[in-house]
Write an enzyme that holds these catalytic residues in place. Structure first.
Site, PDB file in Angstrom:
ATOM      1  N   ASN A 391      39.938  43.575  43.425  1.00  0.00           N
ATOM      2  CA  ASN A 391      39.927  44.260  42.129  1.00  0.00           C
ATOM      3  C   ASN A 391      41.218  45.054  41.913  1.00  0.00           C
ATOM      4  O   ASN A 391      42.130  44.601  41.235  1.00  0.00           O
ATOM      5  CB  ASN A 391      38.710  45.169  42.013  1.00  0.00           C
ATOM      6  CG  ASN A 391      38.506  45.668  40.595  1.00  0.00           C
ATOM      7  OD1 ASN A 391      38.228  44.881  39.691  1.00  0.00           O
ATOM      8  ND2 ASN A 391      38.665  46.954  40.365  1.00  0.00           N
ATOM      9  N   ASP A 392      41.315  46.223  42.493  1.00  0.00           N
ATOM     10  CA  ASP A 392      42.463  47.099  42.236  1.00  0.00           C
ATOM     11  C   ASP A 392      43.785  46.468  42.640  1.00  0.00           C
ATOM     12  O   ASP A 392      44.808  46.694  41.984  1.00  0.00           O
ATOM     13  CB  ASP A 392      42.295  48.420  42.975  1.00  0.00           C
ATOM     14  CG  ASP A 392      41.053  49.175  42.520  1.00  0.00           C
ATOM     15  OD1 ASP A 392      40.815  49.197  41.315  1.00  0.00           O
ATOM     16  OD2 ASP A 392      40.340  49.696  43.382  1.00  0.00           O
ATOM     17  N   VAL A 393      43.795  45.671  43.705  1.00  0.00           N
ATOM     18  CA  VAL A 393      45.054  45.142  44.226  1.00  0.00           C
ATOM     19  C   VAL A 393      45.651  44.055  43.346  1.00  0.00           C
ATOM     20  O   VAL A 393      46.778  43.608  43.578  1.00  0.00           O
ATOM     21  CB  VAL A 393      44.867  44.606  45.661  1.00  0.00           C
ATOM     22  CG1 VAL A 393      44.436  45.725  46.593  1.00  0.00           C
ATOM     23  CG2 VAL A 393      43.879  43.451  45.698  1.00  0.00           C
ATOM     24  N   SER A 432      36.416  51.104  43.147  1.00  0.00           N
ATOM     25  CA  SER A 432      37.035  52.336  42.657  1.00  0.00           C
ATOM     26  C   SER A 432      36.539  52.735  41.281  1.00  0.00           C
ATOM     27  O   SER A 432      36.776  53.848  40.831  1.00  0.00           O
ATOM     28  CB  SER A 432      38.550  52.161  42.603  1.00  0.00           C
ATOM     29  OG  SER A 432      38.903  51.267  41.563  1.00  0.00           O
TER      30      SER A 432
END
Length: 465
Positions: A391-393, A432
């Site tokens: 997701n965030d990466v 997150s």
């Protein structure tokens, strides 16, 4: 020193060489497995020859306690290591970090309660106190990290005046620590209060940190444990503990720095900013809709691609889909001649190196795995990219949205590929809580479903082409 003292110190020197060489080999996925064996052999040498240490040589009671402790700890570690799932590996690392810190703190307490530290000199008293502090913080903080990763603590908590309370407790710890150093042989109450305050500080420091920052926190407590062990090694004059602790502390500190750098954030920001704290609110996503596609269509598109870059994330570990994914990749390579590479972000997963271990378990060759700096220039020329559970990466908001909590974090430039396919169970946000702009991209197609089943369906789809 005598013969036995010389023998023990010589064995500690051999163990130190094995520790350092093993750690060096752990720096590469190709040699990491052998590095673990070498370092383990070093620990075995240090442990066995400790039985011949002059301080305990000939004392049957000491031998009994050591054998019982090794039997209990070794059995528990062997059973848990055999049974642990890949998704639970971060929890195990956090727990083992905590046990190491707790052991170092226990050594310091014994030395202070028995007054041995006080009779060893002013410098060693300070080391004992600092070791007890760091070990206690690492023990309590690692247990909180374990509880968060295990799902025992589903939310992060910030008490009113969190930072003030943390600073006030830190000031009290310094005052009590100095009082212990300046006291004589009658400070058991001070020592006890000091230890419990160090535990409270570890809890207070860790409990507000969100799950998205857990890889950095685990690495930081790993460094703390190493430092605590090194300090207590000085206190009890044990070279093996000094060297092992310094190696672990240095490696953990460097890894913590690299992990924080991988998120483009300072360690103080990780500890006090509260990024990734789940307060129950849902992050708002960008305008537009996610465009879905069936597994067969995705497989057909990737089969006709010349190059494919796969980005694994924690969702791959949760679904235990690494073996099915590797079957799909092998079919692409052998039957369709697709050039497949894997892209690993420094903070992918729930601990440092999580994705590397996951892929190695499935048998993915090391020469197919690339880190962020190596693979990012290749995304614009890639025909397709496949994201599984990350997701965030891969979130373009880190580059485009200045109001995003992850703005400035280096990401894998997945969106630059000609086509992007994302395997995801649902439309929710990641760990997150930050909405992913990639999922709404014009060249992005979502393949909804359990990653293990979807990967199996992708392989089946290739057989129909």
């Amino acid at each position: 020193m005598g013969f036995w003292g010389f023998l023990v110190n010589a064995s500690y020197f051999v163990a130190a060489v094995l520790f350092i060489y093993g750690l060096k080999q752990m720096g590469s996925p190709r040699t990491a497995r052998n590095g673990i064996k070498v370092a383990g052999a070093g620990m075995l040498v240090a442990t066995l020859f400790t039985f011949f240490h002059p301080a305990i040589h000939g004392n049957a009671w000491h031998y009994i306690l050591m054998i019982v402790a090794i039997a209990i700890g070794g059995s528990a570690a062997w059973v848990s290591g055999k049974r642990v799932q890949m998704t639970a590996m971060p929890q195990m690392v956090a727990l083992y970090n905590g046990m190491g810190g707790g052991a170092a703190a226990a050594i310091a307490l014994i030395e202070m309660y028995s007054h041995e530290a006080f009779s060893a000199g002013f410098g060693l008293i300070i080391m004992a106190v600092v070791g007890a502090l760091i070990g206690g913080v690492s023990f309590a903080g690692s247990l909180i990290a374990w509880a968060k990763l295990e799902g025992k603590l589903t939310k992060s908590f910030r008490i009113p005046g969190q930072q003030f309370a943390t600073l006030a407790l830190a000031a009290l710890i310094v005052i009590f620590g100095w009082a212990i150093v300046a006291s004589d042989f009658s400070a058991p109450v001070l020592v006890t209060l000091f230890f419990f305050m160090s535990l409270a500080f570890g809890v207070l420091l860790t409990i507000p940190i969100g799950g998205a920052d857990m890889p950095v926190v685990i690495s930081m407590y790993n460094a703390f444990t190493g430092l605590a062990v090194a300090f207590e090694g000085y206190v009890i004059d044990n070279p093996a503990m000094i060297i092992a602790g310094m190696v672990v502390g240095a490696a953990g500190s460097l890894l913590t720095y690299l992990m924080a750098k991988g998120m483009n954030r300072s360690l103080t920001n990780v500890l006090f900013a509260g990024f990734g704290v789940d307060d129950g609110a849902q992050a708002e996503g960008p305008e537009g809709e996610m465009k879905s596609v069936e597994a067969f269509d995705a497989a057909a598109s990737m089969a006709y691609a010349d190059s494919l870059i796969i980005v694994p994330g924690y969702g791959l570990a949760v679904a235990q889909a690494q073996h099915k994914l590797w079957e799909f990749v092998q079919a692409l390579q052998k039957e369709h001649g697709v050039d497949v590479k894997f892209a690993i972000h420094p903070v992918a997963g729930r601990m440092p190196g999580h994705m590397n271990v996951l892929l190695a378990e499935a048998g993915v060759p090391y020469d197919l795995i690339y880190d962020l700096e190596e693979i990012n220039p290749e995304f614009p020329s890639a025909d397709a990219a496949l994201v599984i559970g990350a997701n965030d990466v891969v979130n373009p908001a880190a580059k485009e949205d200045k109001g995003s909590p992850i703005y400035g974090m280096p990401i894998l430039n997945v969106g630059a590929a000609r086509e992007v396919y994302v395997i995801k169970r649902g439309k929710g946000t990641g760990f997150s809580g930050v909405a992913n702009h990639l999922f709404f991209g014009e060249n992005t197609r979502m393949v909804f479903g359990d990653a293990k089943q979807v990967c199996a369906d992708l392989t089946s789809g290739l057989k129909q082409i």
